[in-house]
Write an enzyme that holds these catalytic residues in place. Structure first.
Site, PDB file in Angstrom:
ATOM      1  CG  ASP A 110     -10.449  10.694  47.447  1.00 40.34           C
ATOM      2  OD1 ASP A 110     -11.200  11.378  48.159  1.00 40.34           O
ATOM      3  OD2 ASP A 110      -9.276  10.413  47.780  1.00 40.34           O
TER       4      ASP A 110
ATOM      5  CG  ASP B 275      -3.324  16.585  41.268  1.00 44.23           C
ATOM      6  OD1 ASP B 275      -4.173  17.285  41.870  1.00 44.23           O
ATOM      7  OD2 ASP B 275      -2.093  16.825  41.314  1.00 44.23           O
TER       8      ASP B 275
ATOM      9  CG  ASN C 245     -15.424  17.741  49.335  1.00 43.33           C
ATOM     10  OD1 ASN C 245     -15.839  18.340  50.330  1.00 43.33           O
ATOM     11  ND2 ASN C 245     -14.787  16.575  49.437  1.00 43.33           N
TER      12      ASN C 245
ATOM     13  CE1 TYR D  91      -9.246  23.943  54.545  1.00 44.25           C
ATOM     14  CE2 TYR D  91      -9.960  25.264  56.414  1.00 44.25           C
ATOM     15  CZ  TYR D  91     -10.217  24.294  55.460  1.00 44.25           C
ATOM     16  OH  TYR D  91     -11.450  23.683  55.444  1.00 44.25           O
TER      17      TYR D  91
ATOM     18  CE  LYS E 137     -11.543  24.778  52.085  1.00 51.57           C
ATOM     19  NZ  LYS E 137     -12.124  23.958  50.993  1.00 51.57           N
TER      20      LYS E 137
END
Length: 301
Positions: free
Chosen positions: A38, A73, A100, A171, A175
């Site tokens: 993360d 990253d 994710n 987005y 996706k």
């Protein structure tokens, strides 16, 4: 701890909070060793902190599991390479990659800036490609050395990518790209013992809480259908050896519901033995539309 992922080594990106955190915890419960990645960025992708990843690692260790933290990253070539190398260095190999990580910068198309477009495409699409690229090289090398590889990739698409979402053009495009990228990865990597699938989850996270605030606010009958933990069991199963026969698929998951998304397919067609005249196309298209099912509505339309 033991379960369906005993002995597996898993990377989960964007695992410091929300859905990714629940993936990491569930894999640990199922016996996997987990690399918790993360960047520690804010909801809009700004800032950086190692705290979220370290917090999840401490939770896993407190459960008796094995985990290490990584704050690279994933949309940076060298950062993604270090992430895969960390899994191999810490646990000996890599078996499962769960892509994710992501964020949103929502804006109507007429107001969206070039930077808002580029940033979202970068973290989602490039941030899926680069970890997979380095993981695939690891698996190919193992396969070519004669080892039997039984590896998994689980990518994260979205209902916005499958159906579109008003105010989320960047987005939704990213996706949708991830869904297509997943079926290509499944076709290309099968020869090395790798499956690739995607999920389109609906859950309460930092990214969705503003969009779905009303529908996600209240548990019903004691069951919180929007709890991000509801998504993790499917992902853990897809990461297990039990899922070797499943590849190139996109699953929608929300609450207690798992469904198989059926993407673009060849539909009704009009055919002739010569080039179409422009004036005749309208009639042909009208018949195609009459014979085809209505499209699913765009979210927010």
């Amino acid at each position: 701890m033991s379960g369906i992922c005993d002995g597996r080594v898993v990377i989960v990106t964007g695992a410091g909070r929300g859905i990714g955190r629940e993936h990491a915890l569930e894999f640990a419960r199922q016996g996997a060793s987990v690399v918790v990645n993360d960047l520690g960025a804010g909801r809009d992708g700004t800032g950086r902190s190692g705290g979220p990843a370290l917090g999840v690692v401490e939770e896993i260790k407190a459960m008796g599991g094995r985990a290490v933290a990584n704050s690279d990253d994933v949309a940076d070539w060298d950062g993604a390479a270090r992430l895969v190398k960390m899994a191999v260095s810490a646990f000996g190999r890599l078996d499962v990659l769960v892509n994710n990580a992501g964020f949103v910068r929502d804006r109507m198309l007429v107001s969206m800036t070039e930077q808002e477009w580029d940033d979202v495409i970068r973290v989602h699409l490039k941030g899926h490609f680069l970890p997979l690229r380095h993981a695939a090289a690891h698996w190919r090398e193992r396969a070519k050395s004669g080892e039997r590889v039984d590896a998994r990739v689980i990518n994260t698409s979205s209902g916005a990518g499958l159906l579109g979402s008003v105010g989320q053009g960047n987005y939704a495009a990213a996706k949708a790209g991830i869904a297509a990228f997943t079926v290509v990865a499944a076709a290309e990597l099968g020869r090395y013992g790798v499956t690739a699938n995607a999920i389109a989850p609906a859950a309460r996270t930092r990214m969705t809480e503003r969009v779905f605030a009303e529908t996600m606010a209240r548990p019903r009958d004691g069951f919180d259908a929007m709890d991000p933990a509801n998504v993790a069991p499917l992902v853990a199963w897809l990461g297990s050896i039990e899922s070797a026969h499943v590849t190139g698929r996109v699953f929608e998951v929300e609450g207690g519901v798992i469904s198989l998304a059926d993407g673009w397919r060849h539909g009704p067609r009009a055919e002739r033995d010569s080039r179409w005249e422009a004036a005749e196309v309208g009639e042909a298209v009208a018949k195609l539309l009459a014979d085809a099912p209505d499209p699913e509505p765009v979210y927010g339309a």
